[in-house]
Design an enzyme around this catalytic site. Sequence first.
Site, mmCIF file in Angstrom:
data_model
loop_
_atom_site.group_PDB
_atom_site.id
_atom_site.type_symbol
_atom_site.label_atom_id
_atom_site.label_comp_id
_atom_site.label_asym_id
_atom_site.label_seq_id
_atom_site.Cartn_x
_atom_site.Cartn_y
_atom_site.Cartn_z
ATOM 1 N N TYR A 104 -13.967 -3.577 3.976
ATOM 2 C CA TYR A 104 -13.308 -3.201 5.240
ATOM 3 C C TYR A 104 -13.972 -2.023 5.944
ATOM 4 O O TYR A 104 -13.430 -1.526 6.926
ATOM 5 C CB TYR A 104 -11.855 -2.762 4.982
ATOM 6 C CG TYR A 104 -10.977 -3.698 4.201
ATOM 7 C CD1 TYR A 104 -10.807 -5.016 4.591
ATOM 8 C CD2 TYR A 104 -10.266 -3.232 3.102
ATOM 9 C CE1 TYR A 104 -9.955 -5.856 3.877
ATOM 10 C CE2 TYR A 104 -9.415 -4.058 2.385
ATOM 11 C CZ TYR A 104 -9.267 -5.369 2.782
ATOM 12 O OH TYR A 104 -8.432 -6.188 2.084
ATOM 13 N N ARG A 112 -12.834 -1.799 -1.252
ATOM 14 C CA ARG A 112 -12.370 -1.539 0.116
ATOM 15 C C ARG A 112 -13.468 -1.005 1.043
ATOM 16 O O ARG A 112 -13.597 -1.467 2.180
ATOM 17 C CB ARG A 112 -11.154 -0.607 0.128
ATOM 18 C CG ARG A 112 -9.910 -1.211 -0.561
ATOM 19 C CD ARG A 112 -8.660 -0.372 -0.347
ATOM 20 N NE ARG A 112 -8.245 -0.377 1.034
ATOM 21 C CZ ARG A 112 -8.447 0.605 1.889
ATOM 22 N NH1 ARG A 112 -9.045 1.715 1.506
ATOM 23 N NH2 ARG A 112 -8.057 0.492 3.136
ATOM 24 N N ARG A 131 0.794 -1.222 0.000
ATOM 25 C CA ARG A 131 0.000 0.000 0.000
ATOM 26 C C ARG A 131 0.835 1.286 0.000
ATOM 27 O O ARG A 131 0.541 2.226 -0.736
ATOM 28 C CB ARG A 131 -0.865 -0.001 1.264
ATOM 29 C CG ARG A 131 -1.812 1.170 1.407
ATOM 30 C CD ARG A 131 -2.453 1.146 2.812
ATOM 31 N NE ARG A 131 -2.732 -0.192 3.261
ATOM 32 C CZ ARG A 131 -3.869 -0.843 3.033
ATOM 33 N NH1 ARG A 131 -4.832 -0.258 2.383
ATOM 34 N NH2 ARG A 131 -4.023 -2.077 3.482
ATOM 35 N N CYS A 140 -25.937 -3.998 -7.323
ATOM 36 C CA CYS A 140 -27.139 -4.303 -6.539
ATOM 37 C C CYS A 140 -26.763 -4.934 -5.211
ATOM 38 O O CYS A 140 -26.962 -6.144 -4.999
ATOM 39 C CB CYS A 140 -28.070 -5.202 -7.342
ATOM 40 S SG CYS A 140 -28.873 -4.272 -8.631
HETATM 41 C C1 LIG Z 1 2.677 -11.427 3.568
HETATM 42 C C2 LIG Z 1 2.307 -10.024 3.219
HETATM 43 N N1 LIG Z 1 3.301 -9.148 2.948
HETATM 44 C C3 LIG Z 1 3.032 -7.872 2.611
HETATM 45 C C4 LIG Z 1 1.734 -7.392 2.531
HETATM 46 C C5 LIG Z 1 1.520 -5.972 2.131
HETATM 47 O O1 LIG Z 1 0.825 -5.243 3.071
HETATM 48 P P1 LIG Z 1 0.673 -3.680 2.908
HETATM 49 O O2 LIG Z 1 0.058 -3.417 1.599
HETATM 50 O O3 LIG Z 1 -0.210 -3.295 4.037
HETATM 51 O O4 LIG Z 1 2.048 -3.092 3.008
HETATM 52 C C6 LIG Z 1 0.675 -8.259 2.839
HETATM 53 C C7 LIG Z 1 -0.710 -7.766 2.765
HETATM 54 O O5 LIG Z 1 -1.689 -8.437 2.840
HETATM 55 C C8 LIG Z 1 0.964 -9.614 3.182
HETATM 56 O O6 LIG Z 1 -0.013 -10.487 3.468
#
Ligand SMILES: Cc1ncc(COP(=O)(O)O)c(C=O)c1O
Length: 418
Positions: free
Chosen positions: A323, A319, A283, A348
């Site tokens: 979430y 999202r 992210r 829908c």
């Molecule tokens: C094993 C692992 N590494 C890295 C990430 C990346 O997480 P983020 O996008 O929150 O940095 C995830 C996210 O689900 C993950 O499961």
Amino acid sequence: VPGYLRSAQGRALLCGAALGELLTQAGVSTPAYFYDLDGIGHETAELVQALGARSHLVAYAVKANSAGSIVRRIARHGAGADVVSGGELEVALGAGIEPRRIVMSGVAKSDTEIDRAIQAGLRAIQLESVEEIERVAARARAVGSRARVSLRVNPGIEIDAHAHVATGHDEAKFGIARGDVAEAWRAIDRAGNALEAVGVSTHVGSMLKTPEPYLESARVLCEVARARRAAGARLEFVDFGGGFGIDYGAGPARPPADFARAALELLDREGLGELDLVLEPGRALVGAYGVLVARVVGSKVSGARRWAMIDAGMNDLVRPALYGARHRIEPLDAPPAEPLWQVVGPVCESADDFGEHALGAPLPSHVAIRDAGAYGFSMASEYNGRALPAEVFCADGGVKSASPSPGASAWVKRRLDA
Ligand SMILES: Cc1ncc(COP(=O)(O)O)c(C=O)c1O
């Protein structure tokens, strides 16, 4: 700065009239994701630099956004990849990332995925259970090769996050519980030549705004690494995972480089300074550098309620529905203004709702859904017979390339043929 694609210090924002211009330039229909490749590149470079010149590794979590233009840009700035499927592995390799700069996670890897990962010679296959150890060893024998593996340890730590993005607590399906680590090492040692245990890894969850919970889980991992080395085994790396948060409008998060520096200091303090450090951000490298542009297709005013219907739905950006996440939504060509509108999509489902936003009156023709670069397109679906959205890749203030939506006809054909 409305009306302007801002790349000042690489903290790029896609907003305002420039976005409208980009929409015209790209010639795609809405809904469409716009990405700022320069911002993504700068964010990556900053983190890679914070890790320093050694063989430490930023392994970009491809699941956040797997577009080739993005993975290639991130790789160009010195990052590798964390992949969770055979498909993501092929994207990473196809984007030119060397196998030794790729780690593979996932709790239910298929034999085909394991075989491919062994034969490609990845930095490590991250083992998520004691049971998986014997499975990977058997595949290594079957393909006549030695598998480089690491133990993904579940640190048993709760973080303050939505249950769907917390992965490091005791009941999660991910990773090997601390109480099972000794058994896991025994299983690795029993596998003999089939496995080479090169690392230990963890991932406590997502959306961390400060390094403290990250370091808490990292300390657990350091303990595991120290104990393994004390038993006379060799390790190449520790992998503290990803999870660095971004600002979705509720307040800033510490930059990824702060997490990296704190992680390096911890490694030194724990007496593991000669090991390589792997981080797995997803992210934080892409989230703020993507915007989903949607057209306003209609409205409904009933008593005190006002709804704005847009042509992007939960199938394009899940999202909020998945979430309860909130994304800022703004008029494309004007600053946010009263009144507030309940912004909903065409799917829908009652969950197809992006929350209340200040879109003004009359409603604008288009809106920008901000911070949609991560877990946006990569989670998109064709639910309700809706086509996947378009993607537009921007650099140097203009459109670099565009992937138009495949349209609904491909979906119609597949369903009729089914
Ligand atoms: C094993 C692992 N590494 C890295 C990430 C990346 O997480 P983020 O996008 O929150 O940095 C995830 C996210 O689900 C993950 O499961």
